[in-house]
Scaffold this active site. Structure first.
Site, PDB file in Angstrom:
ATOM      1  N   GLU A 110       0.833  -1.213   0.000  1.00 28.48           N
ATOM      2  CA  GLU A 110       0.000   0.000   0.000  1.00 28.48           C
ATOM      3  C   GLU A 110       0.865   1.260   0.000  1.00 28.48           C
ATOM      4  O   GLU A 110       0.546   2.240  -0.674  1.00 28.48           O
ATOM      5  CB  GLU A 110      -0.921   0.020   1.240  1.00 28.48           C
ATOM      6  CG  GLU A 110      -2.054  -0.993   1.193  1.00 28.48           C
ATOM      7  CD  GLU A 110      -3.037  -0.717   0.058  1.00 28.48           C
ATOM      8  OE1 GLU A 110      -3.246   0.453  -0.277  1.00 28.48           O
ATOM      9  OE2 GLU A 110      -3.563  -1.684  -0.509  1.00 28.48           O
ATOM     10  N   CYS A 170     -12.161   3.435 -14.593  1.00 27.86           N
ATOM     11  CA  CYS A 170     -12.446   4.858 -14.358  1.00 27.86           C
ATOM     12  C   CYS A 170     -11.107   5.586 -14.211  1.00 27.86           C
ATOM     13  O   CYS A 170     -10.797   6.173 -13.187  1.00 27.86           O
ATOM     14  CB  CYS A 170     -13.323   5.034 -13.115  1.00 27.86           C
ATOM     15  SG  CYS A 170     -14.016   6.688 -13.014  1.00 27.86           S
ATOM     16  N   CYS A 203     -15.766   4.142 -20.015  1.00 30.66           N
ATOM     17  CA  CYS A 203     -17.152   4.152 -19.527  1.00 30.66           C
ATOM     18  C   CYS A 203     -17.994   3.056 -20.203  1.00 30.66           C
ATOM     19  O   CYS A 203     -18.925   2.520 -19.601  1.00 30.66           O
ATOM     20  CB  CYS A 203     -17.789   5.515 -19.763  1.00 30.66           C
ATOM     21  SG  CYS A 203     -16.900   6.834 -18.932  1.00 30.66           S
ATOM     22  N   CYS A 243     -17.968   0.057 -18.057  1.00 33.13           N
ATOM     23  CA  CYS A 243     -18.006   0.291 -16.600  1.00 33.13           C
ATOM     24  C   CYS A 243     -19.290  -0.278 -15.987  1.00 33.13           C
ATOM     25  O   CYS A 243     -20.389   0.014 -16.488  1.00 33.13           O
ATOM     26  CB  CYS A 243     -17.914   1.784 -16.329  1.00 33.13           C
ATOM     27  SG  CYS A 243     -18.061   2.154 -14.584  1.00 33.13           S
ATOM     28  N   CYS A 249     -24.206   6.749 -13.499  1.00 30.75           N
ATOM     29  CA  CYS A 249     -23.070   7.662 -13.298  1.00 30.75           C
ATOM     30  C   CYS A 249     -23.452   9.058 -13.795  1.00 30.75           C
ATOM     31  O   CYS A 249     -23.741   9.261 -14.977  1.00 30.75           O
ATOM     32  CB  CYS A 249     -21.856   7.145 -14.061  1.00 30.75           C
ATOM     33  SG  CYS A 249     -20.477   8.293 -13.963  1.00 30.75           S
TER      34      CYS A 249
END
Ligand code: SF4
Length: 356
Positions: free
Chosen positions: A35, A194, A201, A204, A210
């Protein structure tokens, strides 16, 4: 209508990333390392660094016992070196305050150096299945677009709104692995669909509702920060060469490139011969000006004027802060990216060809 969480969990099964080296691992140390490395850095860049780190420091205790210099040397080239210094410091704190056991609660994880709320939440989710919300750059981008939230996401008002959304959207069906899959799905959607530029899109799973997509505002969201032009600073790097070795000095712990090895620096217009004699005890031949190197930090641009300087004699005064080192070996030290570039660009890293 299925919730956003269930749509993402469903999507992730077929389209998410499943084979990253840190996935399928419940070891909080490995998750933490990945991370931190992934902050501001692409997955493909991180993978070889992550693999090398896990080989060199497979546990918190091995990282804590290692000298900071070794950690920085392995980090060299990945940038944002405060991440490596914080990792090292946090590993020592975990050994000291938690007997080597990585804390479980997000609140405690967040107290460690270099770990913000979102990273702490990701570790708590992946290592301990805690029901915690993440909000990294990718997730902010998805939420601002999906909910049509205007305003720069770094502003506290917008940030608070995004955290509320992040909490609200957490899966309520708290089945086995749900929270991990949902969190990974958000990360993967942001990284692969995204995306900042040219989001996909058309494929997606969240497209139907959205707001940015419906209103044709995908390219305007998230709202960009109002940027002032970055100030520019100049510096002169002294590449002092003596018996085929280069002089490097360790920088102080605070400030840019803290604790990394760099050539001595001076200001433009300095009389280099007197500077070297007076502050380093080094007598030199005439410097050779090398091509300028530009480097950009978050808050300013740096124009580096490198001077290649053959040394006649040295009685180096501050010996402990400096080393003479073959340029090839210098690449294995903890050095910042522009120094690495200078070495690669200006020295033939082959003993036969190296003549100064
Ligand atoms: S439809 Fe496009 S803008 Fe909206 S969440 Fe999906 S990828 Fe992002």
């Amino acid at each position: 209508m299925p919730s956003i969480a269930s749509q993402l969990i469903h999507w992730h099964k077929d389209y998410g990333r499943h084979h990253l080296p840190w996935q399928g691992n419940r070891d909080p140390y490995a998750i933490w390392l990945s991370e931190i490395m992934l902050q501001q850095t692409q997955v493909n860049t991180v993978i070889p660094y992550y693999v090398r780190f896990m080989q060199a420091f497979p546990t918190i205790s091995s990282m804590a016992q290692a000298p900071l210099d070794s950690v920085l040397a392995l980090w060299s080239g990945l940038g944002y070196y405060s991440r490596a210094r914080n990792l090292h410091q946090a590993a020592r704190l975990i050994m000291q305050d938690y007997q080597g056991q990585f804390p479980e609660s997000r609140m405690l994880i967040e107290q460690l150096p270099g770990i913000g709320r979102s990273t702490a939440a990701a570790i708590a989710v992946f290592a301990y299945s805690k029901r915690e919300a993440i909000l990294d750059g990718n997730v902010k981008r998805i939420f601002t677009r999906h909910f049509g939230i205007e305003g720069y996401p770094g502003e506290s008002k917008i940030q608070n709104l995004l955290w509320e959304k992040a909490e609200e959207l957490l899966p309520t069906d708290y089945g086995k692995g749900q929270i991990e899959t949902y969190t990974q799905a958000l990360m993967d959607l942001g990284a692969t669909v995204c995306k900042r530029h040219m989001p996909l899109c058309g494929i997606c799973p969240l497209q139907r509702h959205c707001v940015a997509f419906q209103k044709n505002r995908v390219n305007q969201l998230p709202t960009a920060k109002q940027r002032k032009p970055l100030p520019q600073k100049e510096t002169v790097f002294l590449l002092l060469m003596y018996q085929q070795e280069l002089l490097l000095g360790k920088r102080p712990p605070s400030g840019i490139w803290g604790e990394l090895w760099c050539p001595p620096e001076t200001e433009i217009g300095t009389d280099i011969a007197s500077y070297c004699q007076r502050y380093l005890g080094i007598k030199i031949q005439s410097p050779i000006q090398l091509p300028i190197l530009n480097h950009q930090f978050t808050h300013y641009k740096l124009r580096i004027h490198p001077q290649l300087i053959p040394v006649i004699s040295s009685t180096l005064t501050e010996k402990n802060k400096f080393i003479w080192i073959k340029p090839y070996d210098a690449l294995k030290k903890a050095i910042p990216t522009p120094v690495r570039k200078l070495l690669k660009q200006n020295f033939l890293l082959d003993d036969h060809a190296f003549t100064i």
